[in-house]
Structures are given as C-alpha cells and as structure tokens.
Design a protein around this motif. Structure first.
Motif, PDB file in Angstrom:
ATOM      1  N   GLY A  12       0.562  -1.367   0.399  1.00 26.28           N
ATOM      2  CA  GLY A  12       0.219   0.324  -0.035  1.00 26.28           C
ATOM      3  C   GLY A  12       1.012   1.585  -0.083  1.00 26.28           C
ATOM      4  N   LEU A  13       2.282   1.235   0.198  1.00 24.48           N
ATOM      5  CA  LEU A  13       3.286   2.302   0.621  1.00 24.48           C
ATOM      6  C   LEU A  13       3.558   2.500  -1.522  1.00 24.48           C
ATOM      7  N   THR A  14       3.668   3.714  -1.414  1.00 20.95           N
ATOM      8  CA  THR A  14       3.152   4.772  -2.868  1.00 20.95           C
ATOM      9  C   THR A  14       4.603   5.770  -2.685  1.00 20.95           C
ATOM     10  N   LYS A  15       5.543   5.516  -3.875  1.00 21.51           N
ATOM     11  CA  LYS A  15       6.350   6.678  -4.045  1.00 21.51           C
ATOM     12  C   LYS A  15       6.627   7.940  -3.502  1.00 21.51           C
ATOM     13  N   SER A  16       5.239   8.392  -3.959  1.00 26.95           N
ATOM     14  CA  SER A  16       4.964   9.730  -2.879  1.00 26.95           C
ATOM     15  C   SER A  16       4.714   9.680  -1.796  1.00 26.95           C
ATOM     16  N   GLY A  17       3.603   8.673  -1.307  1.00 29.36           N
ATOM     17  CA  GLY A  17       3.822   8.443   0.572  1.00 29.36           C
ATOM     18  C   GLY A  17       5.088   8.311   1.109  1.00 29.36           C
TER      19      GLY A  17
END
Length: 66
Positions: A16-21
């Motif tokens: 669930g973790l994104t680069k932007s997050g």
C-alpha cells in the motif's frame, strides 16, 4: 549486513505504500531512516525499513482515555 533499498524497493515490501507517500513520510520525518549519498539519490537500509514497520505494531484501535 543489511542491504540498501531504493524507494521503489521499499514500496514493494510495504503493501500500500507509494513512492509519493514515502516521499511525504520523508518530508514529515515520520518514515524510515534514509540516506542521501547524492543530491538526487535516496536509499534505505532494509533492516531499518523493517524496524520502522515493526514499530507501528498495534494491539487495538481504541484511543487511551485521557
């Protein structure tokens, strides 16, 4: 010895973790420790990413009474 991970690799091991997050967590100081060997390169130690995730363990959702 732990290996270095790119932001993409961190996102692969944290569901669930994104680069932007991850970038936002870095900006606010709430994410895992990171290193910047060059102005445009950010790397993470795998062991510190796992330690950061483990540090978020919870046993309930209720807030403590104040």
């Amino acid at each position: 010895m732990s290996k270095y991970l790119s932001a993409e690799q961190v996102c692969e091991i944290v569901p669930g973790l994104t680069k932007s997050g991850l970038a936002q967590l870095r900006f606010t100081g709430k994410g895992p420790k990171y290193r910047k060997p060059t102005p445009k390169t950010v790397v993470y130690l795998e062991s510190e990413v796992i330690e950061w995730v483990e540090g978020t363990a919870r046993i309930g959702t209720a807030l403590a009474a104040v």
